[in-house]
Design a protein around this motif. Structure first.
Motif, PDB file in Angstrom:
ATOM      1  N   LYS A  31      54.797  68.589  35.634  1.00 56.05           N
ATOM      2  CA  LYS A  31      53.497  67.757  35.937  1.00 56.05           C
ATOM      3  C   LYS A  31      52.123  68.354  36.369  1.00 56.05           C
ATOM      4  O   LYS A  31      51.324  68.288  36.419  1.00 56.05           O
ATOM      5  N   CYS A  32      52.736  68.475  37.772  1.00 53.42           N
ATOM      6  CA  CYS A  32      51.969  68.167  39.379  1.00 53.42           C
ATOM      7  C   CYS A  32      51.698  68.979  39.763  1.00 53.42           C
ATOM      8  O   CYS A  32      51.341  70.104  40.550  1.00 53.42           O
ATOM      9  N   CYS A  35      49.746  72.157  40.269  1.00 54.97           N
ATOM     10  CA  CYS A  35      48.060  72.159  41.197  1.00 54.97           C
ATOM     11  C   CYS A  35      48.194  71.880  42.133  1.00 54.97           C
ATOM     12  O   CYS A  35      47.247  71.792  43.561  1.00 54.97           O
ATOM     13  N   HIS A  36      49.302  71.272  43.041  1.00 59.93           N
ATOM     14  CA  HIS A  36      49.686  70.606  43.644  1.00 59.93           C
ATOM     15  C   HIS A  36      51.068  70.469  44.773  1.00 59.93           C
ATOM     16  O   HIS A  36      51.695  71.126  44.334  1.00 59.93           O
ATOM     17  N   PRO A  46      44.419  69.101  45.981  1.00 58.01           N
ATOM     18  CA  PRO A  46      45.094  69.085  47.288  1.00 58.01           C
ATOM     19  C   PRO A  46      46.322  68.779  47.708  1.00 58.01           C
ATOM     20  O   PRO A  46      47.151  68.598  46.494  1.00 58.01           O
ATOM     21  N   ARG A  54      47.123  58.502  54.028  1.00 60.23           N
ATOM     22  CA  ARG A  54      45.457  58.628  54.250  1.00 60.23           C
ATOM     23  C   ARG A  54      44.693  57.500  53.216  1.00 60.23           C
ATOM     24  O   ARG A  54      43.869  57.777  53.426  1.00 60.23           O
ATOM     25  N   ARG A  55      45.992  57.407  52.173  1.00 60.44           N
ATOM     26  CA  ARG A  55      45.318  56.374  51.126  1.00 60.44           C
ATOM     27  C   ARG A  55      45.664  54.920  50.822  1.00 60.44           C
ATOM     28  O   ARG A  55      47.130  54.909  51.398  1.00 60.44           O
ATOM     29  N   PHE A  63      44.389  56.389  40.896  1.00 56.44           N
ATOM     30  CA  PHE A  63      43.897  57.296  41.203  1.00 56.44           C
ATOM     31  C   PHE A  63      44.520  58.291  39.337  1.00 56.44           C
ATOM     32  O   PHE A  63      44.216  59.073  38.566  1.00 56.44           O
ATOM     33  N   LEU A  71      37.245  59.824  38.930  1.00 58.42           N
ATOM     34  CA  LEU A  71      36.779  60.598  38.684  1.00 58.42           C
ATOM     35  C   LEU A  71      34.938  60.779  38.845  1.00 58.42           C
ATOM     36  O   LEU A  71      34.416  60.769  39.047  1.00 58.42           O
ATOM     37  N   LEU A  80      36.147  64.043  47.049  1.00 56.17           N
ATOM     38  CA  LEU A  80      37.341  65.136  46.272  1.00 56.17           C
ATOM     39  C   LEU A  80      36.866  66.004  45.492  1.00 56.17           C
ATOM     40  O   LEU A  80      36.985  67.249  45.816  1.00 56.17           O
ATOM     41  N   LEU A  81      36.566  65.539  44.070  1.00 52.79           N
ATOM     42  CA  LEU A  81      36.222  66.622  42.902  1.00 52.79           C
ATOM     43  C   LEU A  81      34.942  67.222  43.395  1.00 52.79           C
ATOM     44  O   LEU A  81      35.285  68.843  43.058  1.00 52.79           O
ATOM     45  N   VAL A  87      36.681  71.187  39.916  1.00 56.11           N
ATOM     46  CA  VAL A  87      37.434  71.157  39.134  1.00 56.11           C
ATOM     47  C   VAL A  87      38.520  69.630  39.056  1.00 56.11           C
ATOM     48  O   VAL A  87      38.827  69.604  39.947  1.00 56.11           O
ATOM     49  N   MET A  89      41.254  66.861  37.868  1.00 55.31           N
ATOM     50  CA  MET A  89      42.588  66.715  37.384  1.00 55.31           C
ATOM     51  C   MET A  89      42.386  66.133  36.314  1.00 55.31           C
ATOM     52  O   MET A  89      41.828  65.320  35.652  1.00 55.31           O
ATOM     53  N   GLU A  90      43.714  66.527  35.468  1.00 55.63           N
ATOM     54  CA  GLU A  90      43.671  66.086  34.311  1.00 55.63           C
ATOM     55  C   GLU A  90      44.067  65.155  33.980  1.00 55.63           C
ATOM     56  O   GLU A  90      45.460  64.840  35.408  1.00 55.63           O
TER      57      GLU A  90
HETATM   58  C1  HEC Z   1      44.538  70.956  36.495  1.00 61.18           C
HETATM   59  C2  HEC Z   1      45.061  70.625  38.313  1.00 61.18           C
HETATM   60  C3  HEC Z   1      45.855  69.418  38.154  1.00 61.18           C
HETATM   61  C4  HEC Z   1      47.473  68.826  38.179  1.00 61.18           C
HETATM   62  C5  HEC Z   1      48.257  69.119  36.933  1.00 61.18           C
HETATM   63  C6  HEC Z   1      47.832  67.602  38.884  1.00 61.18           C
HETATM   64  N1  HEC Z   1      45.969  67.862  39.693  1.00 61.18           N
HETATM   65 FE1  HEC Z   1      46.092  66.054  40.719  1.00 61.18          FE
HETATM   66  N2  HEC Z   1      44.315  67.249  41.384  1.00 61.18           N
HETATM   67  C7  HEC Z   1      44.055  67.484  41.127  1.00 61.18           C
HETATM   68  C8  HEC Z   1      42.951  67.837  41.744  1.00 61.18           C
HETATM   69  C9  HEC Z   1      41.721  69.270  41.853  1.00 61.18           C
HETATM   70  C10 HEC Z   1      42.608  66.771  42.724  1.00 61.18           C
HETATM   71  C11 HEC Z   1      41.069  66.933  43.779  1.00 61.18           C
HETATM   72  C12 HEC Z   1      39.892  65.687  42.592  1.00 61.18           C
HETATM   73  C13 HEC Z   1      39.565  66.371  41.631  1.00 61.18           C
HETATM   74  O1  HEC Z   1      38.806  67.855  41.343  1.00 61.18           O
HETATM   75  O2  HEC Z   1      40.251  66.483  40.553  1.00 61.18           O
HETATM   76  C14 HEC Z   1      43.509  66.253  42.457  1.00 61.18           C
HETATM   77  C15 HEC Z   1      43.938  65.305  43.706  1.00 61.18           C
HETATM   78  C16 HEC Z   1      44.579  64.360  42.851  1.00 61.18           C
HETATM   79  C17 HEC Z   1      45.370  63.119  43.958  1.00 61.18           C
HETATM   80  C18 HEC Z   1      44.248  62.731  45.427  1.00 61.18           C
HETATM   81  C19 HEC Z   1      44.613  63.438  46.779  1.00 61.18           C
HETATM   82  C20 HEC Z   1      44.097  63.513  47.523  1.00 61.18           C
HETATM   83  O3  HEC Z   1      44.404  63.849  48.519  1.00 61.18           O
HETATM   84  O4  HEC Z   1      43.431  62.126  47.395  1.00 61.18           O
HETATM   85  C21 HEC Z   1      46.662  62.882  43.917  1.00 61.18           C
HETATM   86  C22 HEC Z   1      47.505  61.631  44.434  1.00 61.18           C
HETATM   87  C23 HEC Z   1      46.725  63.319  42.908  1.00 61.18           C
HETATM   88  N3  HEC Z   1      46.388  64.170  42.412  1.00 61.18           N
HETATM   89  C24 HEC Z   1      48.377  63.308  42.003  1.00 61.18           C
HETATM   90  C25 HEC Z   1      48.916  64.699  41.177  1.00 61.18           C
HETATM   91  C26 HEC Z   1      49.779  63.829  40.502  1.00 61.18           C
HETATM   92  C27 HEC Z   1      50.965  62.707  40.903  1.00 61.18           C
HETATM   93  C28 HEC Z   1      49.867  64.718  39.699  1.00 61.18           C
HETATM   94  C29 HEC Z   1      50.979  64.888  38.595  1.00 61.18           C
HETATM   95  C30 HEC Z   1      51.327  64.548  37.904  1.00 61.18           C
HETATM   96  C31 HEC Z   1      48.899  65.558  39.334  1.00 61.18           C
HETATM   97  N4  HEC Z   1      47.853  64.942  40.633  1.00 61.18           N
HETATM   98  C32 HEC Z   1      48.131  66.572  38.563  1.00 61.18           C
HETATM   99  C33 HEC Z   1      44.253  68.705  39.892  1.00 61.18           C
HETATM  100  C34 HEC Z   1      45.678  68.530  39.286  1.00 61.18           C
END
Ligand code: HEC
Ligand code: HEC
Ligand code: HEC
Ligand code: HEC
Ligand code: HEC
Ligand code: HEC
Length: 356
Positions: A31-32, A35-36, A46, A54-55, A63, A71, A80-81, A87, A89-90
């Motif tokens: 799932k993650c 992008c991460h 990130p 940090r959080r 979140f 968001l 962050l956005l 972009v 995050m979904e």
């Molecule tokens: C489509 C890409 C995408 C996916 C898939 C995704 N993220 Fe993210 N995530 C992002 C983006 C981009 C950000 C920065 C905030 C924003 O711009 O929406 C973010 C931010 C975050 C943050 C905040 C980080 C911080 O430094 O504070 C967390 C926690 C996080 N995501 C967790 C997850 C987790 C857990 C999953 C899987 C379940 C996930 N993300 C799936 C794109 C994604």
């Protein structure tokens, strides 16, 4: 009774086999991870290493479980956005319990590799750096310019000596050399040699953005290359894994028109006449040649060795000639000259290996 106890002990042990950390690792991968990363730098989103430091825990869980709401409303999330180019995050669809479990996994993985899926990456040196790039048909720049200048000088000399006809011939030669130096060779080559070919594509898709800036692995999209003869161009579903959420490019206020073309094609997938994206084929061997990606990729030959620095190309161009001499030259390499990352040296030289 004792047997039963033993049996149940055995079963409960078996049920434990994938530990909860491993399950969470798998959830993260599914799932993650597109992008991460954990400790390998920012990608689309990130780097999540050391997130708990940090959080606040409550913020993180909030979140992850209510991403859209955060968001739109949370000041930190909005920051962050903005930092990640708008972009979004979904929504993850995870429950609070699942999010908490994922966070424990993130904490554990921040300290070091967890389980076999997280085998430590070889340090992120640029794979392209140790790859010998194919020589691209840039033409004979220096020799061309030198020859042009010599002809020009001779023409002037001959003219002053009073031989206008010879001077004219030399001038024509100088012009020819100049054309050669400017890359005339690109247009004058053996029939079928498409080196340098870089057609426009129906969607202005950029490898420099995806494979370069976002560092998406080549095999994430061209998964066929590791498994079969053809590398294959990814179907729209692979793109939509991200572009369901990503509709703008960095810093843009308006949605990208190029991404809109992708989404428009995708939106017709269930209709009676689904639109296919007609990518123009660039590399194409004649049908009487057999080539297999799997055999080469499994042998640790980097994509870049044959395709050039694709991760820097906004538009793909054919970097190698794909001629028979090109294949055979590489197949002839002995161990001493072969780059060290080859598991085996040389390839087959018999005609039947490539022609059947
Ligand atoms: C489509 C890409 C995408 C996916 C898939 C995704 N993220 Fe993210 N995530 C992002 C983006 C981009 C950000 C920065 C905030 C924003 O711009 O929406 C973010 C931010 C975050 C943050 C905040 C980080 C911080 O430094 O504070 C967390 C926690 C996080 N995501 C967790 C997850 C987790 C857990 C999953 C899987 C379940 C996930 N993300 C799936 C794109 C994604
Ligand atoms: C996000 C998905 C994605 C990633 C990641 C990706 N590609 Fe591609 N690739 C595509 C698409 C889509 C095309 C067809 C459009 C084009 O040619 O630009 C393509 C085309 C190509 C072509 C030309 C195909 C032809 O018609 O001959 C080559 C070669 C190629 N990619 C190599 C690579 C290499 C090497 C990497 C890693 C450095 C890579 N790609 C990473 C999506 C991707
Ligand atoms: C892992 C996530 C991911 C995948 C998979 C992905 N993209 Fe993207 N794409 C992005 C992000 C993020 C941006 C915005 C990058 C920026 O502007 O910095 C983007 C930008 C774009 C753009 C805008 C122009 C450009 O390249 O800068 C186009 C067009 C595009 N993608 C098409 C595609 C196509 C076609 C595919 C499938 C072959 C694809 N993308 C797969 C994340 C992804
Ligand atoms: C040994 C050289 C070599 C290596 C290594 C190599 N390729 Fe290729 N690639 C070729 C040749 C040759 C063709 C043309 C094949 C044909 O026309 O049958 C091609 C065609 C392609 C195509 C378009 C046609 C197809 O097969 O779908 C894509 C996409 C592609 N390569 C991507 C990659 C990626 C990604 C990698 C790394 C994982 C890679 N290649 C590694 C030589 C190579
Ligand atoms: C950068 C070096 C390199 C280039 C370029 C290259 N090859 Fe190879 N090729 C190899 C190596 C190394 C092997 C041995 C792989 C092995 O033994 O598993 C190999 C193996 C093969 C095989 C045997 C595959 C098998 O199933 O065992 C064929 C067929 C082949 N190459 C065809 C080609 C063709 C056709 C081209 C040109 C279009 C080409 N190769 C270009 C390095 C190269
Ligand atoms: C490593 C792979 C490989 C091996 C081994 C190989 N060829 Fe080729 N051959 C090619 C490729 C690739 C082409 C297509 C070249 C092009 O399109 O410019 C080709 C083209 C040809 C052609 C068409 C004429 C031309 O140059 O375009 C002939 C004839 C030919 N090969 C004969 C042979 C014979 C005979 C042998 C054995 C001595 C042999 N080949 C071994 C890869 C190979």
């Amino acid at each position: 009774m004792i047997k039963l106890l033993l049996l149940s002990a055995l079963f409960s042990h078996a049920a434990e086999a994938p530990t909860s950390l491993q399950k969470d690792a798998a959830l993260f991968q599914a799932k993650c991870a597109k992008c991460h990363t954990i400790g390998r730098g920012d990608r689309v989103g990130p780097d999540l290493k050391g997130l708990s430091e940090r959080r606040e825990k409550a913020w993180i869980i909030g979140f992850i479980t209510r991403t859209g709401f955060y968001l739109d409303n949370d000041a930190e999330a909005k920051k962050l956005l903005a930092k990640f180019n708008g972009v979004r995050m979904e929504d993850t669809g995870l429950s609070e319990a699942q999010a908490a479990a994922l966070l424990s996994y993130l904490d554990a993985a921040s300290k070091g590799p967890v389980g076999p899926e997280e085998a430590p990456e070889p340090e992120a040196e640029d794979p392209a750096a140790k790859v010998r790039m194919p020589a691209e048909g840039r033409g004979a720049w220096l020799p061309g310019i030198a020859a042009g200048l010599v002809c020009l000088a001779l023409a002037v000399g001959v003219w002053q000596l009073g031989f206008p006809l010879s001077a004219a011939v030399l001038l024509v030669l100088a012009a020819g050399a100049g054309y050669w130096s400017l890359g005339g060779r690109r247009h004058h080559r053996l029939l079928g040699d498409q080196q340098g070919y870089a057609p426009a594509q129906p969607i202005d898709y950029s490898h420099a953005t995806h494979a370069g800036k976002l560092k998406i692995d080549c095999l994430y999209c061209h998964y066929g290359a590791a498994r079969s003869d053809v590398a294959g161009v990814p179907p729209a579903s692979v793109c939509m894994g991200c572009h369901n959420a990503v509709r703008k490019t960095a810093g843009a206020t308006e949605p990208s028109a190029e991404i809109a073309k992708l989404v428009a094609a995708w939106d017709t997938r269930l209709s009676s006449a689904p639109a296919a994206i007609e990518w123009n084929r660039i590399h194409d061997l004649p049908d009487f040649v057999h080539f297999s990606h799997r055999a080469h990729v499994a042998n640790d030959i980097r994509c870049q060795e044959c395709h050039g620095p694709v991760q820097d190309m906004a538009r793909v161009r054919q970097a190698s000639s794909l001629s028979m001499g090109w294949c055979v030259n590489c197949h002839r390499q002995e161990k001493s000259v072969a780059p060290s990352h080859w598991k085996r040296t040389g390839g087959p030289l018999d005609c039947a290996a490539c022609h059947w």
